[in-house]
Write a protein that holds these residues in place. Structure first.
Motif, short mmCIF file in Angstrom:
data_model
loop_
_atom_site.label_atom_id
_atom_site.label_comp_id
_atom_site.label_asym_id
_atom_site.label_seq_id
_atom_site.Cartn_x
_atom_site.Cartn_y
_atom_site.Cartn_z
N VAL A 651 -14.34 -3.67 -0.11
CA VAL A 651 -13.03 -4.08 -0.61
C VAL A 651 -12.75 -3.44 -1.98
CG1 VAL A 651 -11.59 -6.02 -1.33
CG2 VAL A 651 -13.11 -6.25 0.65
N ASP A 652 -11.68 -2.64 -2.03
CA ASP A 652 -11.26 -1.99 -3.28
C ASP A 652 -10.19 -2.88 -3.92
OD1 ASP A 652 -10.22 -0.44 -5.31
OD2 ASP A 652 -10.11 1.40 -4.13
N LEU A 653 -10.64 -3.71 -4.89
CA LEU A 653 -9.74 -4.70 -5.50
C LEU A 653 -8.63 -4.03 -6.31
CD1 LEU A 653 -9.70 -7.77 -5.26
CD2 LEU A 653 -10.84 -7.91 -7.47
N ASP A 654 -8.93 -2.92 -6.96
CA ASP A 654 -7.90 -2.23 -7.73
C ASP A 654 -6.80 -1.67 -6.83
OD1 ASP A 654 -8.96 -2.80 -10.19
OD2 ASP A 654 -9.94 -0.85 -10.47
N MET A 655 -7.19 -1.16 -5.66
CA MET A 655 -6.19 -0.66 -4.71
C MET A 655 -5.29 -1.80 -4.24
SD MET A 655 -4.63 1.65 -3.09
CE MET A 655 -5.61 3.12 -3.41
N ILE A 656 -5.88 -2.98 -4.03
CA ILE A 656 -5.08 -4.15 -3.62
C ILE A 656 -4.08 -4.51 -4.70
CG2 ILE A 656 -5.18 -6.63 -3.13
CD1 ILE A 656 -7.87 -6.06 -1.69
N LYS A 657 -4.51 -4.48 -5.96
CA LYS A 657 -3.61 -4.78 -7.07
C LYS A 657 -2.41 -3.83 -7.08
CE LYS A 657 -7.43 -6.42 -10.00
NZ LYS A 657 -8.26 -6.12 -11.17
N ILE A 658 -2.68 -2.55 -6.87
CA ILE A 658 -1.61 -1.54 -6.86
C ILE A 658 -0.67 -1.76 -5.68
CG2 ILE A 658 -1.18 0.93 -6.47
CD1 ILE A 658 -3.80 1.39 -8.17
N LEU A 659 -1.23 -2.07 -4.51
CA LEU A 659 -0.40 -2.30 -3.32
C LEU A 659 0.45 -3.56 -3.46
CD1 LEU A 659 -2.92 -1.37 -0.47
CD2 LEU A 659 -0.87 -0.11 -1.12
N VAL A 660 -0.10 -4.59 -4.11
CA VAL A 660 0.67 -5.82 -4.35
C VAL A 660 1.84 -5.52 -5.29
CG1 VAL A 660 0.61 -8.12 -5.40
CG2 VAL A 660 -1.24 -7.41 -3.89
N CYS A 661 1.56 -4.73 -6.33
CA CYS A 661 2.63 -4.33 -7.26
C CYS A 661 3.70 -3.53 -6.51
CB CYS A 661 2.02 -3.49 -8.38
SG CYS A 661 3.22 -2.79 -9.52
N GLU A 662 3.27 -2.57 -5.69
CA GLU A 662 4.20 -1.76 -4.91
C GLU A 662 5.03 -2.65 -3.98
OE1 GLU A 662 3.98 2.25 -2.18
OE2 GLU A 662 2.56 0.65 -1.76
N ASN A 663 4.38 -3.62 -3.37
CA ASN A 663 5.07 -4.52 -2.44
C ASN A 663 6.22 -5.25 -3.12
OD1 ASN A 663 4.96 -5.87 0.33
ND2 ASN A 663 4.87 -7.66 -1.00
N ASN A 664 6.02 -5.67 -4.35
CA ASN A 664 7.08 -6.39 -5.07
C ASN A 664 8.24 -5.47 -5.45
OD1 ASN A 664 6.41 -9.37 -5.57
ND2 ASN A 664 4.48 -8.35 -5.94
N PHE A 665 7.95 -4.20 -5.69
CA PHE A 665 9.03 -3.25 -5.93
C PHE A 665 9.81 -2.98 -4.64
CE2 PHE A 665 6.77 -2.24 -9.89
CZ PHE A 665 7.85 -2.15 -10.76
N VAL A 666 9.09 -3.00 -3.49
CA VAL A 666 9.76 -2.85 -2.19
C VAL A 666 10.71 -4.02 -1.95
CG1 VAL A 666 9.44 -2.83 0.32
CG2 VAL A 666 7.94 -1.47 -1.13
N ILE A 667 10.23 -5.23 -2.26
CA ILE A 667 11.06 -6.43 -2.09
C ILE A 667 12.33 -6.33 -2.93
CG2 ILE A 667 11.19 -8.92 -2.57
CD1 ILE A 667 8.16 -9.03 -1.87
N ASP A 668 12.19 -5.83 -4.15
CA ASP A 668 13.33 -5.76 -5.07
C ASP A 668 14.17 -4.49 -4.90
OD1 ASP A 668 12.71 -8.17 -6.15
OD2 ASP A 668 12.74 -7.52 -8.22
N TYR A 669 13.72 -3.57 -4.05
CA TYR A 669 14.39 -2.28 -3.94
C TYR A 669 15.87 -2.42 -3.57
CZ TYR A 669 15.66 2.43 -2.61
OH TYR A 669 16.31 3.64 -2.52
#
Length: 894
Positions: A651-669
C-alpha cells in the motif's frame, strides 16, 4: 409518473437511419470480438464459455426470446479467424468514419428538435417523488404527466440543440430547467414545459430571474443549477412555515490549530506540518427552537438548503441574561446588517449564510421575505431524524483501510452477518427483519405491512422465493464488504452551544461544551470509545473519539445526532459538512480497537481548493456548464483507483493521499472548471495503478465479471470471499402458524364470474411482459410498489370491468389456490393496498400468534401469549426446570 428519454429520441429520420446503421455495426464488432476472444482462449476456458453460453441460450428460449448467439457461431478454424481479424479492422475503421459523419450531421441540424412519437412508450416511464417542483406545478405522482421530461445525454451535439433551442412535443415547447448532483452523475437533464415554467418561475425562484442575477455580475452556472435543483428534491411540504420567524446570520468560523498533511495542488508535494486551519463549523447548519421540532431534519426552499437542529437558544439568552443581571443578550445582526432581538422579534429559526445560497442577489432579508410571500413560495422538509436510527453496516471502503487486520479479527467482526445469513429460513424474526419488517423502516410497502400483521404469510412459497433472493443478496454484499456491526447512522452536528456563545455572547473564541477529541451522541453511554465514519471513505478516515455524556450537555443537545467539538479538526479528517451529512457511529469494541491502531500516525489531509468564477446566465453558458460536468464528473473512476492501491500487495499511502486530493478536485470541477496537472513522475506511477484490473472483491461489491477483476490476493476485503460461508437456505422454521390464503380475500360471495377468465388473462400477459421494461426509480428509498409498470398493469386490469374488490379476490384465488404461484410481486405491487385492508378486516385486533407454535390465539394477560395447548406444555417445562434446579442445588450443597 414522468417520461425519461435519451438524446436519440430527438433524431430526425435521416439521423435515425444513420444511427441504426451504426448500431448494427457495433453489434457486428461486439460479436466478432467475442469470436476472436473465444479462438484465443485456452481449451479449458473455451469449454467454460460454451457451457455458460448454452445456459444463456436455454434461459432465453424459456423466457420466450430468440437467442442472440448460437454455439455453432464459435466453431471457427484458422482461416475464419484471420477473416474475422480483417473484418474487425475494417469495421472499426468504418465505425469511426461513420461516427464522425454522424456528429457533423447532428451539429448541422440547427432547427428546433422534436420528440418523436415512437419514443413515447411505457418502458420510458419513471416514478417521480413529491417535491416543491411537483407540488408547485400540480403534478400528480400516480398519473402519467408530460409536464416534466428527463433527457439522458448520449450525444452532446443533441443536448446543445435541446438547451439552445428547446424542443417540441405535441405542440408544446420544453426548455432546460436544471440537473441535480445525482442527475449530473448519470448525464440526465430536467426539461419543463415552457408555459408552466413561465407561470411558476417566480414561485420556484423566489422572484429571482436571470436578468436579476446577470445585473450582479452573474453566477457560477453549475452552482446555479444545483441550487435550482433543490426544488426537485424529494420533500414533504412544511405547511405551517412562517418566514417572519426566520433570520439569517453569519456562520461560525474559527481557526483550529492542528497537524495536517498539506498537499500543494501544483507540485503535489506532501508536507506534514502544524498549522491553523479555517473551519466553518456551521457549514450548512442552522438551528430552530424545540417547539418548532424536537427532531433534526433537512430543509429545502428557494435558494435555501441544509440541516436544521433543535436548540433552545431562547433559554440560552435568558440564562445568560440572569447571570449578568440585565437584558444584555439577545440581539443579533443578519447577514445584511439589520439588527433583531431573537426573543422580542419572535425568531424561531436561525439560518446561517452558508444555507442561503443566493443571498448576494437580494437587497436584504426583508427583500427575500417579501418576494417569498408575494409569490407563495414553498418550503419542503426531508430526512427527519429517525426515532429508531438504522443499524449500520461497514462497507468495503471503511474495511479496506484497516490493512493490518488479521483473518481471526475479520471473522469475529463478520460473526453478526454470518449468523444472520444462517438464520434466514430458520428464525422468524430474522426472516421478517431481512424482508424489511422492522420498526425503523418507516416506508414499508404493502407486502411488508401485511407480514407485520399476518406473519403466517412467511409460509407461502412467494415469501420463500423472496427470502432466497434476499439471502443471496446479503451473502454477495457481505463478500463485497457489507458487514453488520454495532453502530448507527445519525446526523453530524456542530456544537451549537459554542455557536450561541459566538453569535449571541459575541465570543469570537467560544469554549463550547465539547473538547477536542470528544463527541456527544445520546445513542451511546458516557466514556464509550466510538469510531466515527462517513462515506465516501477514501483515505484512512477513522475518527476515534470519546463519547461525552454530561448533565449540562443533555440540557442543550436534545437530538440523537453526533455533536462535534469546535476545537476538533474532525470535519477535515472525515471531509464532512453539517448540511445533512450522516456519520456511521460505531461502538463495536473490536472495530474501534483495530481502527485505533491503524490511525496511529494518521493526520487529516489539507489542500486549498479553487473558487468558482461567476458567468452571465444564458443558454450557452448553461450548456457549457453541463457539458463540463457530464464529461469530467466521474468520481467513481478515481475512487476505484484508490481501492486498487488499498488492495495491492504493498500500500502506497502517499499515492492514496494524492488520489484523494485529485478526487476532490474532480468533484469540484463542474463548479470551478479547474483541474490541477499532476507532475510527470507522479502521473507515471498513477498510470501503473489505473491500468490494473479492479480488486477481486468487486465481483461482489460492484457485480463485475470475473475477467474484469484481479486474481484474489490476501487483502482484507478479499479475505471475506472465504470468511463468509456459502450456506444453503433450509426452511426449518417453527412457530409460523398455518397460512390461509382466504385471509387475503374480501370474504364476499361474487355471483357474477363472467369476467374471471379475462381478468386472469390480462394479469398473466402483463405479468410476463413486465420483464421487457427497463425499471427506473426516481428515489432509491421508494419501494417497488412505486414503479410505473405496476400502476400501468393495475389500470389495465381494472379496465376489464367490475370492481377492484372482485378483481383482487379472483387473482388471489388463482395465484394462491389454483396456480400456486411462487412469484406474486405483481399482485402485491398492483393491489397490495386492497389485500392489506382485507387482512386487517379478517384478523382480529386482539389475536396474536402463539409464541411457541405460531397458531392464532387470544392472549390471556400481557405475559401469557401462548395458545391453550402450548400454555400447558410450557407450564410443565417450567415446572420440570425448577425441579432440576432445586435438585442440582441440593446435590451441590451436599
Amino acid at each position: 409518473m414522468i417520461y425519461s428519454f435519451d438524446t436519440k429520441d430527438f433524431y430526425n429520420k435521416e439521423e435515425k437511419d444513420i444511427s441504426g446503421g451504426m448500431s448494427l455495426l457495433r453489434q457486428l464488432i461486439t460479436f466478432q470480438e467475442s469470436q476472436k476472444e473465444f479462438y484465443e482462449m485456452s481449451r479449458e476456458d473455451q469449454f467454460k464459455f460454451l457451457d455458460n453460453l448454452e445456459k444463456e441460450i436455454n434461459k432465453s428460449i424459456k423466457n420466450g426470446y430468440k437467442p442472440k448467439k448460437h454455439i455453432y457461431d464459435y466453431y471457427i478454424d484458422k482461416y475464419e479467424y484471420e477473416e474475422i481479424l480483417r473484418s474487425l479492422k475494417y469495421c472499426k475503421k468504418m465505425r469511426e468514419v461513420l461516427k464522425e459523419q454522424f456528429k457533423q450531421k447532428l451539429s448541422s441540424n440547427t432547427s428546433t428538435r422534436v420528440l418523436r412519437d415512437d419514443a413515447v412508450k411505457d418502458s420510458n416511464l419513471i416514478s417521480v417523488f413529491d417535491s416543491v417542483l411537483t407540488r408547485t406545478i400540480g403534478l400528480n405522482q400516480k398519473e402519467i404527466s408530460k409536464d416534466i421530461i428527463i433527457v439522458e445525454t448520449k450525444y452532446f451535439e443533441v443536448l446543445d440543440s435541446l438547451i439552445g433551442n428547446g424542443f417540441m412535443y405535441q405542440d408544446k415547447k420544453y426548455i432546460c430547467y436544471t440537473a441535480s448532483a445525482g442527475q449530473i452523475r448519470t448525464k440526465k437533464t430536467v426539461f419543463i414545459r415552457e408555459d408552466l415554467y413561465k407561470q411558476h418561475q417566480n414561485s420556484l425562484m423566489c422572484g429571482l430571474l436571470w436578468e436579476d442575477i446577470n445585473k450582479r455580475n452573474g453566477i457560477n452556472v453549475n452552482k446555479y443549477l444545483a441550487y435550482l435543483a433543490l426544488s426537485n428534491s424529494a420533500t414533504d411540504e412544511w405547511k405551517d412555515f412562517n418566514i417572519d420567524k426566520v433570520v439569517v446570520v453569519d456562520d461560525f468560523e474559527s481557526l483550529v490549530n492542528c497537524e495536517v498533511d498539506y498537499i500543494d495542488h501544483e507540485t503535489f508535494e506532501i508536507d506534514r506540518k502544524v498549522m491553523d486551519i479555517p473551519i466553518e463549523h456551521t457549514d450548512g447548519c442552522g438551528m430552530m427552537l424545540p417547539k418548532v421540532s424536537k427532531k433534526a431534519f433537512m430543509v429545502r426552499a428557494p435558494w435555501v438548503k441544509g440541516l436544521l437542529m433543535p436548540f433552545p437558544f431562547d433559554k440560552f439568552i435568558r440564562e445568560n441574561n440572569r447571570e449578568v443581571g440585565f437584558g444584555k443578550y439577545g440581539k443579533v445582526k443578519d447577514i445584511y446588517g439589520k439588527e433583531y432581538h431573537l426573543i422580542k422579534d419572535g425568531i424561531e429559526i436561525v439560518l446561517t449564510k452558508s444555507q442561503f445560497k443566493n443571498w448576494k442577489y437580494y437587497d436584504s432579508w426583508d427583500d427575500y421575505k417579501e418576494k417569498f410571500k408575494k409569490h407563495k413560495c414553498q418550503v419542503g422538509i426531508c430526512n427527519i431524524e429517525d426515532d429508531h436510527p438504522k443499524k449500520a453496516k461497514l462497507n468495503y471502503q471503511m474495511l479496506q483501510t484497516l490493512t493490518d487486520m488479521t483473518e481471526e479479527e475479520l471473522t469475529s467482526i463478520s460473526k453478526k452477518t454470518i449468523d444472520k445469513i444462517k438464520a434466514i429460513g430458520s428464525d422468524k424474526d430474522t426472516m421478517l427483519e431481512v424482508l424489511g419488517v422492522t420498526e425503523h423502516n418507516a416506508n414499508k410497502n404493502s407486502y411488508q405491512k401485511a407480514l407485520e400483521i399476518y406473519p403466517e404469510l412467511l409460509k407461502d412459497v412467494h415469501s420463500r422465493e423472496t427470502l432466497k433472493k434476499v439471502k443471496k443478496s446479503i451473502m454477495q454484499k457481505a463478500k463485497g464488504g457489507k458487514l453488520h456491526i454495532d453502530g448507527k447512522y445519525t446526523f453530524i452536528a456542530p456544537d451549537l452551544y459554542a455557536f450561541c456563545e459566538y453569535l449571541i455572547l459575541g465570543d469570537k473564541n467560544p469554549k463550547g461544551l465539547l473538547r477536542n477529541g470528544e463527541v456527544y451522541c445520546s445513542l451511546y453511554g458516557d466514556g464509550t470509545k466510538l469510531d466515527c465514519l462517513r462515506s465516501p471513505h477514501l483515505y484512512r478516515e477513522h475518527a476515534i473519539r470519546t463519547n461525552k455524556i454530561e448533565k449540562e450537555m443533555k440540557r442543550w443537545f436534545i437530538t440523537k445526532s453526533a455533536y462535534t467539538s469546535c476545537h476538533d479538526p474532525i470535519s477535515k479528517l472525515l471531509q464532512f459538512d453539517v448540511d445533512g451529512d450522516k456519520s456511521l457511529v460505531c461502538r463495536d469494541e473490536l472495530v474501534v480497537e483495530i481502527a485505533e491502531r491503524n490511525m496511529d500516525g494518521i493526520v487529516p489531509l489539507y489542500y486549498e481548493m479553487k473558487k468558482a468564477e461567476p458567468e452571465l446566465l444564458n443558454s450557452r453558458t448553461i450548456y457549457k456548464g453541463l457539458e463540463a460536468a457530464y464529461k469530467n464528473g466521474n468520481i467513481g473512476k478515481t475512487s476505484n483507483n484508490i481501492s486498487k492501491v488499498w488492495n495491492s500487495d504493498k500500500v502506497d499511502l502517499d499515492m492514496i493521499k494524492i488520489l484523494v486530493c485529485e478526487n476532490n478536485f474532480v468533484i469540484d470541477y463542474a463548479k470551478t472548471l479547474y483541474m490541477p496537472k499532476i507532475p510527470k513522475e507522479i502521473d507515471k506511477a498513477k498510470k501503473k495503478i489505473t491500468k490494473q484490473k479492479l480488486p477481486h472483491f468487486f465481483k461482489y461489491a460492484k457485480d463485475k465479471e470475473v475477467d474484469k477483476v484481479q486474481v484474489k490476493n490476501g487483502s482484507i476485503v478479499n479475505m471475506l470471499d472465504h470468511v463468509i460461508p456459502n450456506t444453503r437456505l433450509n426452511f426449518g422454521t417453527t412457530g409460523l402458524g398455518n397460512f390461509n390464503y382466504k385471509v387475503l380475500m374480501s370474504g364476499k360471495i361474487h355471483k357474477d364470474n363472467t369476467l374471471r377468465d379475462e381478468i386472469i388473462k390480462v394479469y398473466t400477459e402483463r405479468d410476463l411482459k413486465k420483464y421487457k421494461m427497463d425499471f427506473d426509480q426516481a428515489n432509491a428509498d421508494w419501494t417497488g410498489d412505486n414503479l410505473p409498470i405496476y400502476q400501468i398493469i393495475r389500470n389495465e386490469i381494472i379496465s376489464v370491468g367490475l370492481d377492484v374488490e372482485y378483481i383482487v379476490d379472483v387473482l388471489i384465488e388463482f395465484l394462491y389456490e389454483h396456480k400456486k404461484s411462487s412469484y406474486k410481486t405483481t399482485l402485491w405491487s398492483c393491489f397490495g393496498a386492497e389485500i392489506l385492508e382485507n387482512i386487517k378486516m379478517n384478523i382480529k385486533d386482539s389475536s396474536v400468534q402463539c409464541e411457541r407454535c405460531g397458531e392464532r390465539t387470544e392472549p390471556r394477560g400481557k405475559k401469557n401469549l401462548y395458545c391453550v395447548d402450548c400454555a400447558d406444555i410450557v407450564k410443565k417445562e417450567k415446572a420440570k426446570a425448577r425441579k432440576e434446579r432445586f435438585e442440582n442445588k441440593n446435590t451441590n450443597a451436599s
